[in-house]
Design an enzyme around this catalytic site. Structure first.
Site, PDB file in Angstrom:
ATOM      1  N   ASP A 246     -15.282   7.528   2.842  1.00 30.40           N
ATOM      2  CA  ASP A 246     -14.192   8.154   2.924  1.00 30.40           C
ATOM      3  C   ASP A 246     -13.649   7.451   1.457  1.00 30.40           C
ATOM      4  O   ASP A 246     -13.539   7.416   0.730  1.00 30.40           O
ATOM      5  CB  ASP A 246     -14.079   7.568   4.184  1.00 30.40           C
TER       6      ASP A 246
ATOM      7  N   ASP B 150     -12.043   2.884   6.226  1.00 25.37           N
ATOM      8  CA  ASP B 150     -10.674   2.692   6.268  1.00 25.37           C
ATOM      9  C   ASP B 150     -10.406   1.834   7.518  1.00 25.37           C
ATOM     10  O   ASP B 150      -9.859   1.540   7.967  1.00 25.37           O
ATOM     11  CB  ASP B 150      -9.803   2.670   5.318  1.00 25.37           C
TER      12      ASP B 150
ATOM     13  N   ASP C 112     -12.569   7.192  11.512  1.00 26.62           N
ATOM     14  CA  ASP C 112     -13.767   7.675  11.051  1.00 26.62           C
ATOM     15  C   ASP C 112     -15.067   6.057  11.692  1.00 26.62           C
ATOM     16  O   ASP C 112     -16.085   5.937  11.351  1.00 26.62           O
ATOM     17  CB  ASP C 112     -14.167   7.499   9.587  1.00 26.62           C
TER      18      ASP C 112
END
Ligand code: ADP
Ligand code: MG
Length: 624
Positions: free
Chosen positions: A317, A516, A520
């Site tokens: 990401d 992080d 997500d």
């Protein structure tokens, strides 16, 4: 050494003393036999009882059973002293094993020695020393120099440097002042701190981490399951082979007497004991998990060690993982007849309800320009955060939007493309586009090195996913060396892309997603391995991920690959070594070149070496 270990040792020593007396008086009629039998019972009564109990429960074949029939066999052929010696040595070996396992568990617990036993609770200006479990949320506690922070909280008074290494593996102390968050497990190094607690003990970081490490053993790796299954089939085969060796040769007309063959069968039983594997394999995984924890990497189970060791594709990401995730407002552009401060103020009002790093930067900037104070939050209502798009809320009965072009579509507005390397936050009110705010983020220094390190350990497939616009994404990909970049994604698109990649399993191999933890969680769970970075303090991420990297250094990904590979190597070394040596001894035993007591030495020795090897997994030497 715990009480149980001490008692067992005393028992083994007593049995040994009686055994020696038995040998001294072996020529006195009955006394030798009596002493020998007593020594045998003292040393091995529990083994015999356990094997009887197992037979009753239908689990016949285990090492207790092997030892019992081997020693009964020795007694039957009149080799009493051999039988006693076998039992004694076996027990001594078992004792060493428990000792070693206890020691390595202890060193892991010691290394995770981050829990504080007490808290200095401030009650009406007086400090009381209490159990951290009894401190309620919102209490004020005092942490003196040299003490561990017992509960998560916010500094209300004082400033200090904290040693965070037990949690993050990070050597540089962290400076804190009033208003900063501190986590339990940090050690106060320089100044007195007054902390207002924000979590109770069970929800605090230390408790979460300890729980994780303690539960890690229950997620078994394939190699561990293999060993358990193996032992289940292997032991009956060995017993059958021993029966054949004991009785077949004589039936087939061998010249050697029956007793010689029974003796050979007994040594076969002793050698074939699978304890070296049964103990050392799980111990290696445990060591690997402990060693990683020491580096600030939490791996939630042996199965994940196995998967990471064979990692082939890493999907990142962007925001907060490869970039710092700390945005700054760099430019504000008006598109309608409004002042740039008005645009910023409206955006900040919307964003004040979001924790997104972009939102935080806009609120910061507005505060710096004195456009915004916390009371202004009362002006807004009907706040909505749309993941991957932005925020909308209602101000003076008019809807205000702050987000990317996808959010503008919701407002039926066409956002003109802006050629910039920063992220663009469009701001609209009702159906008028007011302008846009440009915010930009910095790439982490370690990101570029990480890509090179990954190449070096043979992980060449790298992919970057982001909700940010294409231009920014490609620019960053180019700078750090990732060629596959997917931009303008919603959280659900990220899941879809990972699933698409996984469809071609042969090419991508084991796939890790590194994020992080901000919106997500779904991808973290979908990938073969979900790695959450900088996740310390974020419960959702710790929950969803399989591997948690406590600070936000991307290079720890390579460290975890190295630790996992080392652990797996140790596991295979042990399996091959133990089976190899046993194989050789089994063949020698079948041909009668081994005495019973030598057989025990082989068994105990192999177990001992395998355990010492397993304990190496605990030591992390990242350069090998
Ligand atoms: P990433 O995939 O890089 O981690 P996110 O999925 O968190 O990014 O967000 C994707 C995009 O959605 C951002 O680049 C931004 O344009 C927009 N966005 C998300 N949340 C907000 C917000 N609170 N304010 C403004 N824009 C936002
Ligand atoms: Mg994100």
């Amino acid at each position: 050494m715990n009480d149980k270990l001490k008692k067992t040792l005393i028992r083994i020593l007593c049995a040994g003393a009686v055994f020696i007396c038995g040998i001294i008086f072996r020529d006195v009629k009955y006394v030798g036999i009596l002493l020998g039998t007593s020594a045998y019972l003292i040393a091995g009564y529990d083994i015999i009882l356990r094997s009887v109990k197992n037979i009753r429960n239908g689990q016949v074949f285990d090492e207790n059973f092997l030892m019992t029939i081997a020693t009964f066999g020795a007694f039957y052929i009149g080799e009493i002293n051999e039988g006693v010696a076998v039992m004694l040595l076996y027990q001594l070996g078992e004792w060493f094993q428990s000792y070693a396992v206890g020691r390595s568990r202890q060193s892991i617990t010691e290394l995770m020695n981050i829990r504080s036993d007490y808290a200095n609770l401030m009650v009406e200006g007086i400090i009381q020393v209490v159990d951290p479990e009894d401190v309620e949320i919102g209490s004020t506690i005092v942490v003196k120099v040299g003490e561990k922070v017992p509960l998560d909280g916010i500094v209300v008074k004082g400033s200090s440097f904290l040693d965070t290494s037990a949690l993050t593996g990070e050597a540089v102390p962290k400076g804190v002042n009033a208003g900063d968050e501190v986590l339990s497990g940090y050690i106060n190094q320089s100044g007195l701190l007054e902390i207002k607690t924000t979590k109770d003990f069970d929800e605090s970081t230390v408790s979460k981490i300890l729980e994780l490490v303690e539960n890690a053993g229950s997620r078994k790796a394939r190699a561990e399951n293999f060993i358990t299954k193996f032992a289940r089939y292997y032991t009956p085969v060995v017993v059958a082979a021993a029966l054949c060796i004991a009785f077949l040769p004589v039936l087939l007309g061998s010249e050697l007497p029956l007793n010689t063959w029974i003796k050979r069968a007994c040594s076969l039983l002793v050698i074939s004991c699978p304890c070296a594997l049964v103990i050392s394999v799980p111990l290696s995984f445990f060591g690997g998990i402990g060693g990683a924890a020491r580096e600030g990497i939490l791996i939630k189970g042996g199965n994940y060690i196995e998967t990471i060791s064979k990692l082939r594709t890493v999907v990142f990401d962007k925001t907060g993982t490869l970039t710092k995730g700390i945005f700054k407002v760099t430019r504000i552009t008006e598109l309608a007849d409004v002042d740039e401060n008005e645009i910023l103020k409206l955006a900040a009002l919307c964003e004040s309800q979001s924790n997104h790093p972009i939102a935080i930067s806009i609120v910061e900037e507005a505060k710096e320009r004195n456009l915004f104070s916390d009371e202004d939050r009362n002006l807004i209502s009907d706040v909505q955060e749309i993941s991957g798009k932005g925020m909308l809320c209602s101000i003076d009965k008019e809807t205000v939007y702050a987000g990317n072009e996808k959010l503008m579509e919701l407002a039926n507005l066409k956002a003109e493309a802006v050629d910039s390397i920063g992220t663009i936050v469009y701001v609209a009110k009702k159906d008028i586009m007011l302008g846009y705010i440009q915010v930009s983020d910095e790439i982490k220094d370690a990101s570029k090195e990480l890509m090179e390190d990954l190449n070096r350990v043979g992980i060449s497939e790298k992919v970057m996913l982001t909700g940010d616009n294409k231009a920014v994404a490609e620019k960053i990909g180019e700078q750090i060396g990732i060629s596959k970049v997917y931009a303008q994604l919603l959280p659900i698109d990220k899941v879809n892309i990972v699933e698409e990649l996984l469809e071609n399993k042969r090419r991508v191999g084991n796939l890790a997603f590194v994020g992080d933890g901000i919106n997500d969680a779904p991808v973290l769970t979908r990938a073969d391995i979900g790695i959450a970075m900088g996740a310390i303090g974020s419960d959702a991420a710790i929950e969803a991920a399989d591997v948690v990297i406590m600070d936000d250094n991307p290079k720890k990904i390579v460290t975890s690959v190295k630790i996992s590979r080392k652990t797996i190597r140790i596991v295979y070394e042990n399996i091959i070594f133990a089976l190899g040596i046993k194989g050789v001894f089994l063949i020698l035993g079948a041909f009668g070149s081994i005495e019973l007591w030598q057989a025990v030495f082989a068994d105990v020795g192999v177990a001992f070496i395998a355990i010492l090897n397993a304990m190496r997994a605990l030591k992390v030497n990242i350069d090998n």
